[in-house]
Design a protein around this motif. Sequence first.
Motif, PDB file in Angstrom:
ATOM      1  N   UNK A   1       0.830  -1.183   0.000  1.00  0.00           N
ATOM      2  CA  UNK A   1       0.000   0.000   0.000  1.00  0.00           C
ATOM      3  C   UNK A   1       0.871   1.241   0.000  1.00  0.00           C
ATOM      4  N   UNK A   2       0.269   2.304  -0.488  1.00  0.00           N
ATOM      5  CA  UNK A   2       1.048   3.538  -0.506  1.00  0.00           C
ATOM      6  C   UNK A   2       1.137   4.131   0.895  1.00  0.00           C
ATOM      7  N   UNK A   3       2.113   4.960   1.089  1.00  0.00           N
ATOM      8  CA  UNK A   3       2.316   5.554   2.409  1.00  0.00           C
ATOM      9  C   UNK A   3       1.180   6.495   2.773  1.00  0.00           C
ATOM     10  N   UNK A   4       0.532   7.093   1.782  1.00  0.00           N
ATOM     11  CA  UNK A   4      -0.592   7.992   2.045  1.00  0.00           C
ATOM     12  C   UNK A   4      -1.778   7.222   2.626  1.00  0.00           C
ATOM     13  N   UNK A   5      -2.059   6.060   2.070  1.00  0.00           N
ATOM     14  CA  UNK A   5      -3.165   5.231   2.574  1.00  0.00           C
ATOM     15  C   UNK A   5      -2.833   4.708   3.963  1.00  0.00           C
ATOM     16  N   UNK A   6      -1.593   4.281   4.154  1.00  0.00           N
ATOM     17  CA  UNK A   6      -1.188   3.783   5.469  1.00  0.00           C
ATOM     18  C   UNK A   6      -1.293   4.873   6.532  1.00  0.00           C
ATOM     19  N   UNK A   9      -4.971   5.352   7.347  1.00  0.00           N
ATOM     20  CA  UNK A   9      -5.468   4.258   8.179  1.00  0.00           C
ATOM     21  C   UNK A   9      -4.964   4.397   9.610  1.00  0.00           C
ATOM     22  N   UNK A  10      -3.702   4.779   9.776  1.00  0.00           N
ATOM     23  CA  UNK A  10      -3.140   4.958  11.108  1.00  0.00           C
ATOM     24  C   UNK A  10      -3.864   6.081  11.848  1.00  0.00           C
ATOM     25  N   UNK A  11      -4.179   7.158  11.131  1.00  0.00           N
ATOM     26  CA  UNK A  11      -4.902   8.267  11.750  1.00  0.00           C
ATOM     27  C   UNK A  11      -6.310   7.830  12.162  1.00  0.00           C
ATOM     28  N   UNK A  12      -6.955   7.036  11.328  1.00  0.00           N
ATOM     29  CA  UNK A  12      -8.289   6.527  11.665  1.00  0.00           C
ATOM     30  C   UNK A  12      -8.230   5.643  12.907  1.00  0.00           C
TER      31      UNK A  12
END
Length: 58
Positions: A1-6, A9-12
């Motif tokens: 996965x791209x770092x933006x999606x990760x 997700x981490x923020x969520x």
Amino acid sequence: MSSRIMAAMQELFDLIRANPLLSAGGLFAVIVAIIAETLGRGHRGTGGDFPDFDWGGD
């Protein structure tokens, strides 16, 4: 996965950990909606959300 999606997700997950009552409330609302939809279908019959249209075929 791209770092933006990760990162998103981490923020969520951080928000869910910080506010467990909001997450539980959302889960409860989803469960109630599923139960209401299931029970409602029993009273209306087995039809779906849209009526069956007869477009003048044989």
